[in-house]
Design an enzyme around this catalytic site. Structure first.
Site, PDB file in Angstrom:
ATOM      1  N   HIS A 137       0.866  -1.180   0.000  1.00  0.00           N
ATOM      2  CA  HIS A 137       0.000   0.000   0.000  1.00  0.00           C
ATOM      3  C   HIS A 137       0.906   1.234   0.000  1.00  0.00           C
ATOM      4  CE1 HIS A 137      -2.653   3.007   1.941  1.00  0.00           C
ATOM      5  NE2 HIS A 137      -3.662   2.278   1.516  1.00  0.00           N
ATOM      6  N   ASP A 214       3.109  -4.256   8.068  1.00  0.00           N
ATOM      7  CA  ASP A 214       1.894  -3.460   7.914  1.00  0.00           C
ATOM      8  C   ASP A 214       0.719  -4.421   8.093  1.00  0.00           C
ATOM      9  OD1 ASP A 214      -0.407  -2.348   6.910  1.00  0.00           O
ATOM     10  OD2 ASP A 214       0.499  -1.536   5.087  1.00  0.00           O
ATOM     11  N   GLN A 217      -4.623  -4.824   7.173  1.00  0.00           N
ATOM     12  CA  GLN A 217      -5.672  -5.736   6.687  1.00  0.00           C
ATOM     13  C   GLN A 217      -5.670  -7.089   7.390  1.00  0.00           C
ATOM     14  OE1 GLN A 217      -8.025  -4.686   4.919  1.00  0.00           O
ATOM     15  NE2 GLN A 217      -7.194  -2.837   3.975  1.00  0.00           N
ATOM     16  N   LYS A 240     -10.265  -0.249  10.778  1.00  0.00           N
ATOM     17  CA  LYS A 240     -10.430  -1.486   9.996  1.00  0.00           C
ATOM     18  C   LYS A 240     -10.710  -2.670  10.936  1.00  0.00           C
ATOM     19  CE  LYS A 240      -7.204   0.058   6.445  1.00  0.00           C
ATOM     20  NZ  LYS A 240      -8.027   0.696   5.427  1.00  0.00           N
ATOM     21  N   CYS A 378      -5.004   2.634  -3.495  1.00  0.00           N
ATOM     22  CA  CYS A 378      -3.765   3.171  -2.891  1.00  0.00           C
ATOM     23  C   CYS A 378      -2.626   2.165  -3.042  1.00  0.00           C
ATOM     24  CB  CYS A 378      -3.951   3.558  -1.432  1.00  0.00           C
ATOM     25  SG  CYS A 378      -5.213   4.790  -1.178  1.00  0.00           S
TER      26      CYS A 378
HETATM   27  N1  C6P Z   1      -6.317   0.745   2.959  1.00  0.00           N
HETATM   28  C1  C6P Z   1      -8.190   0.406   1.464  1.00  0.00           C
HETATM   29  O1  C6P Z   1      -9.276   0.709   0.963  1.00  0.00           O
HETATM   30  P1  C6P Z   1      -4.855   4.029   7.260  1.00  0.00           P
HETATM   31  O2  C6P Z   1      -5.403   4.872   6.168  1.00  0.00           O
HETATM   32  O3  C6P Z   1      -3.645   4.646   7.914  1.00  0.00           O
HETATM   33  O4  C6P Z   1      -5.882   3.587   8.236  1.00  0.00           O
HETATM   34  O5  C6P Z   1      -4.375   2.652   6.570  1.00  0.00           O
HETATM   35  C2  C6P Z   1      -3.490   2.694   5.506  1.00  0.00           C
HETATM   36  C3  C6P Z   1      -3.271   1.320   4.956  1.00  0.00           C
HETATM   37  C4  C6P Z   1      -2.038   0.723   5.113  1.00  0.00           C
HETATM   38  N2  C6P Z   1      -1.803  -0.530   4.688  1.00  0.00           N
HETATM   39  C5  C6P Z   1      -2.752  -1.262   4.098  1.00  0.00           C
HETATM   40  C6  C6P Z   1      -2.446  -2.667   3.668  1.00  0.00           C
HETATM   41  C7  C6P Z   1      -4.024  -0.717   3.901  1.00  0.00           C
HETATM   42  O6  C6P Z   1      -4.949  -1.452   3.315  1.00  0.00           O
HETATM   43  C8  C6P Z   1      -4.292   0.610   4.320  1.00  0.00           C
HETATM   44  C9  C6P Z   1      -5.620   1.261   4.049  1.00  0.00           C
HETATM   45  C10 C6P Z   1      -7.660   1.198   2.637  1.00  0.00           C
HETATM   46  O7  C6P Z   1      -7.547  -0.541   1.045  1.00  0.00           O
HETATM   47  C11 C6P Z   1      -7.768   2.656   2.397  1.00  0.00           C
HETATM   48  S1  C6P Z   1      -6.664   3.232   1.163  1.00  0.00           S
END
Ligand code: C6P
Length: 420
Positions: A137, A214, A217, A240, A378
């Protein structure tokens, strides 16, 4: 409430994971969109919140709202206790060795930036390398690019195959004396691939390289045990995890956190301040400058309790069954191609359709009450790897049902009909 003890037969008769009962905990799910029952399949973007979370936040503001770590008055003590209880719950949830290893941040993005700007700035120099994978991401790419740019270091990217799996041998070849940190996603938000984190950590640690994971998910979908994974950092987002936005967790191994300089300066992160010298607070407060997001931390605590009561293993099994069902059903539709077909996969079904732009897929599905995400998620380099501009992505949550997958399948046929 009945006080009569249940017989063993009655206990066995209760379904372990009753999705229809669980759905009653989520008020938002019970609405119509464009005159159709809402089918929410955008859980990788953010999950819906159970009443327990909504009420925990509301109760905090109704009864306990106060600043923490500062006051001697009752409300402040109550708020502090509630806030620190969540740290202990998070420690248990991730099986961290100490609650001092749990740092509250805004979310995964902030957690990764924190590590890049503290551990990274201290340990990465000109000519050094940071290793990531081709399925990251943007949150696990750009912070490292910023660091590499500042330091004159190099970002190395481990390739993936056509199924969306990491090529482990190629990954290992990138590790060397110049590698100062490895940063990998546990579960790809665009492809659903689960990375073999334990194996990756073993390879990196054999060369004394720390690993950041990371977990944005993975944390909502599988039991995470940071000691078992042996990773050095683990990042996740509350929103999430069926909790609120604006709160997340950075787990870090104590011995690394101790050596890292603070990131932001301000109140609460200090032990003493004079104009000549500031002594920083102990862990974890060294990394929590200013008044934190108290209410949403408490909401996150309620989410952790909710998930722990349901059981991460049960959630994982439920979603695995649904993903399997959805993969068969959606994959069988003529003109539909799944993107991301790793053997180890969870939660995410990305697909493209012949001659139909994903944006049109999303709009027509929405008119049927079905919420999916369309775009690059993203993760633009993933789209480049598969030579596509975007995908449509259905992502699962613990409250989704087979009927909702059936609705998605019917919706995809509708897309074909409308688009001719
Ligand atoms: N992915 C998606 O629709 P934040 O925005 O900080 O809570 O998470 C960022 C992020 C980092 N790593 C992974 C693997 C992610 O999936 C995400 C967020 C969302 O897939 C919003 S772009």
């Amino acid at each position: 409430m009945s006080t009569v003890a249940k017989t063993p037969h009655e206990i066995r008769a209760e379904p372990m994971f009753d999705v229809h009962k669980i759905r009653r905990d989520f008020p938002i799910l019970h609405q119509q969109v464009h005159g159709k029952p809402l089918v929410y399949l955008d859980n990788a973007a953010t999950t819906q919140k159970p009443l327990a979370v909504i009420e925990a936040i509301s109760n905090y503001y109704r009864h306990d709202n106060s600043n923490i770590h500062r006051g001697v008055h009752t409300l402040s003590e109550r708020a502090t206790e509630a806030y620190e209880k969540v740290r202990a719950a998070a420690q248990k949830f991730l099986n961290a060795a100490s609650s001092k290893e749990i740092i509250f941040v805004r979310g995964t993005t902030e957690a990764i930036n924190l590590v890049a700007q503290t551990y990274g700035r201290k340990n990465v120099s000109s000519g050094d390398e940071v290793v990531i994978t081709a399925m990251e991401h943007h949150s696990n790419i750009v912070p490292w690019q910023l660091l590499c740019e500042e330091k004159g270091a190099r970002l190395r990217v481990a390739p993936i195959n056509d199924r969306g799996e990491l090529l482990l041998e190629e990954f290992e070849k990138l590790l060397g004396p110049k590698t100062k940190i490895v940063a990998i996603g546990h579960l790809s938000n665009a492809l659903g691939t689960i990375n073999p984190v334990r194996e990756i950590v073993r390879m990196a640690h054999a060369r004394n390289i720390p690993v950041l994971v990371d977990g944005a998910q993975a944390a909502p979908r599988m039991q995470v045990d940071v000691q078992e994974l042996d990773c050095d950092f683990y990042a996740l987002s509350g929103h999430k995890l069926y909790g609120p936005t604006g709160i997340g967790i950075l787990y870090g191994k104590m011995e690394l956190l101790e050596t890292m300089p603070p990131w932001q300066g301000g109140g609460d992160m200090i032990a003493s301040v004079t104009f000549e010298k500031t002594v920083y607070n102990r862990l974890p407060y060294k990394f929590e400058a200013g008044t934190p997001n108290i209410a949403d931390t408490i909401g996150l605590g309620a989410a952790i309790e909710y998930l722990s009561t349901l059981g991460l293993e049960q959630i994982e099994q439920h979603e695995a069954g649904l993903l399997n069902y959805a993969t068969q059903a959606v994959g069988a539709i003529p003109g539909v191609r799944l993107v991301g077909t790793a053997k180890e996969k969870a939660g995410v079904l990305s697909f493209v359709m012949d001659d139909i732009h994903p944006h049109d897929i999303g709009t027509i599905l929405d008119s049927e009450g079905i919420a999916v995400r369309t775009g690059h998620h993203c993760a633009q380099p993933v789209m480049q790897r598969f030579n596509i501009p975007a995908t449509a992505r259905a992502s699962l949550g613990l409250y989704n049902t087979r009927q909702e997958i059936d609705a998605l399948v019917a919706g995809i046929y509708k897309v074909q009909e409308v688009m001719g």
